[in-house]
Design a protein around this motif. Structure first.
Motif, PDB file in Angstrom:
ATOM      1  N   ASN A  65      52.399  34.169  13.238  1.00  0.00           N
ATOM      2  CA  ASN A  65      53.521  33.247  13.398  1.00  0.00           C
ATOM      3  C   ASN A  65      52.991  31.876  13.797  1.00  0.00           C
ATOM      4  OD1 ASN A  65      55.442  35.330  12.969  1.00  0.00           O
ATOM      5  ND2 ASN A  65      55.250  35.936  15.094  1.00  0.00           N
ATOM      6  N   VAL A  66      53.557  30.831  13.218  1.00  0.00           N
ATOM      7  CA  VAL A  66      53.148  29.457  13.509  1.00  0.00           C
ATOM      8  C   VAL A  66      54.227  28.822  14.372  1.00  0.00           C
ATOM      9  CG1 VAL A  66      52.644  27.206  12.507  1.00  0.00           C
ATOM     10  CG2 VAL A  66      51.857  29.270  11.362  1.00  0.00           C
ATOM     11  N   TYR A  67      53.796  28.200  15.474  1.00  0.00           N
ATOM     12  CA  TYR A  67      54.716  27.522  16.395  1.00  0.00           C
ATOM     13  C   TYR A  67      54.392  26.033  16.400  1.00  0.00           C
ATOM     14  CZ  TYR A  67      55.313  32.303  18.000  1.00  0.00           C
ATOM     15  OH  TYR A  67      55.546  33.653  18.053  1.00  0.00           O
ATOM     16  N   TRP A 102      57.797  32.097  10.572  1.00  0.00           N
ATOM     17  CA  TRP A 102      57.521  33.522  10.707  1.00  0.00           C
ATOM     18  C   TRP A 102      56.421  33.943   9.750  1.00  0.00           C
ATOM     19  CZ3 TRP A 102      59.460  34.739  15.068  1.00  0.00           C
ATOM     20  CH2 TRP A 102      60.662  34.175  15.499  1.00  0.00           C
ATOM     21  N   LYS A 160      50.675  22.214  17.146  1.00  0.00           N
ATOM     22  CA  LYS A 160      50.819  23.426  16.347  1.00  0.00           C
ATOM     23  C   LYS A 160      49.925  24.514  16.930  1.00  0.00           C
ATOM     24  CE  LYS A 160      49.413  25.433  12.099  1.00  0.00           C
ATOM     25  NZ  LYS A 160      48.341  25.386  11.187  1.00  0.00           N
ATOM     26  N   THR A 161      50.474  25.716  17.076  1.00  0.00           N
ATOM     27  CA  THR A 161      49.697  26.874  17.505  1.00  0.00           C
ATOM     28  C   THR A 161      50.046  28.048  16.595  1.00  0.00           C
ATOM     29  OG1 THR A 161      51.384  27.513  19.113  1.00  0.00           O
ATOM     30  CG2 THR A 161      49.567  26.162  19.924  1.00  0.00           C
ATOM     31  N   LYS A 162      49.161  29.061  16.609  1.00  0.00           N
ATOM     32  CA  LYS A 162      49.370  30.250  15.791  1.00  0.00           C
ATOM     33  C   LYS A 162      49.012  31.466  16.632  1.00  0.00           C
ATOM     34  CE  LYS A 162      48.408  31.799  11.118  1.00  0.00           C
ATOM     35  NZ  LYS A 162      47.722  31.463   9.868  1.00  0.00           N
ATOM     36  N   ASP A 163      49.861  32.498  16.596  1.00  0.00           N
ATOM     37  CA  ASP A 163      49.577  33.681  17.387  1.00  0.00           C
ATOM     38  C   ASP A 163      48.816  34.734  16.563  1.00  0.00           C
ATOM     39  OD1 ASP A 163      51.463  34.918  15.784  1.00  0.00           O
ATOM     40  OD2 ASP A 163      52.933  35.193  17.369  1.00  0.00           O
ATOM     41  N   LYS A 164      48.523  35.870  17.190  1.00  0.00           N
ATOM     42  CA  LYS A 164      47.734  36.923  16.555  1.00  0.00           C
ATOM     43  C   LYS A 164      48.443  37.538  15.352  1.00  0.00           C
ATOM     44  CE  LYS A 164      45.450  38.292  20.816  1.00  0.00           C
ATOM     45  NZ  LYS A 164      45.272  39.360  21.805  1.00  0.00           N
ATOM     46  N   LYS A 165      49.768  37.536  15.376  1.00  0.00           N
ATOM     47  CA  LYS A 165      50.539  38.118  14.283  1.00  0.00           C
ATOM     48  C   LYS A 165      50.633  37.198  13.069  1.00  0.00           C
ATOM     49  CE  LYS A 165      53.439  40.858  17.346  1.00  0.00           C
ATOM     50  NZ  LYS A 165      54.809  41.117  17.804  1.00  0.00           N
ATOM     51  N   THR A 167      59.506  27.623  14.579  1.00  0.00           N
ATOM     52  CA  THR A 167      58.746  28.855  14.416  1.00  0.00           C
ATOM     53  C   THR A 167      58.760  29.229  12.944  1.00  0.00           C
ATOM     54  OG1 THR A 167      59.418  29.620  16.609  1.00  0.00           O
ATOM     55  CG2 THR A 167      58.523  31.264  15.107  1.00  0.00           C
TER      56      THR A 167
END
Length: 185
Positions: free
Chosen positions: A125-127, A146, A118-123, A144
């Motif tokens: 969103n969880v991947y 959102w 699991k990763t999470k970006d700056k916006k 993904t």
């Protein structure tokens, strides 16, 4: 988790009661309604992210996109990707006269999760990336979630063939899901 669900239900009930009018009998402004909707969406997002962290969730899909871009609207209780601990199930079922492999007009496959990243970006969103291997499936699954809602997209890519299917829907905790699972391969 049950407290969160109860809190979300209470907020939804309060919002629908206050949607048209507040306590003084005046109508809510557009900004106030949007603020209430944003609060509910953020709570649903937090619930969905916690379910992903716990490896106990279901993505209930209402739209399926096939390899060449063909899209079909489907029912969410028979089209889903479910994760329960180290196991995953992928089911698609269409409203066709043929009963399919699972008895619902489609196919159901179960497998074991080989990795769960699991990763999470700056916006926000969880991947989620995981490999699922089993009797009828050997695929990479990319989910993904959102930011700001419980809406999600899952892409299932087969390892040995060029097949790919994408499902769009919402992520709900496993205990709150009402999916109907057909006969697995």
């Amino acid at each position: 988790m049950k407290k969160i669900i109860f809190l979300i239900t209470a907020i939804i009930a309060a919002t629908t009661a206050g949607y048209a009018q507040d306590d003084n009998g005046r109508k809510l402004t557009k900004q106030e309604r949007k603020a209430q909707e944003a609060l509910i969406d953020s709570m649903m997002n937090a619930t969905a992210e916690k379910a992903i962290d716990d490896s106990a969730f279901v993505l209930e899909a209402d739209q399926v996109t096939f390899k060449r871009g063909y899209t079909a609207h489907v029912t969410s209780n028979t089209n889903f990707v479910a994760v329960n601990g180290g196991e995953a199930s992928v089911q698609v079922a269409f409203n066709v006269p043929w009963p399919g492999f699972n008895g619902l007009g489609g196919i159901t496959v179960d497998g074991y999760i080989s990795r769960y990243e699991k990763t999470k970006d700056k916006k926000g969103n969880v991947y989620l990336k995981m490999g699922v291997n089993g009797r009828g499936i050997s695929a990479q699954v990319f989910i993904t979630l959102w930011a700001g809602s419980n809406k999600a997209t899952v892409s299932v890519q087969q390892n040995f063939y060029s097949g790919r299917i994408t499902l769009d829907g919402v992520i709900v905790p496993l205990e709150n899901s009402d999916v109907f699972k057909g006969v697995a391969l």
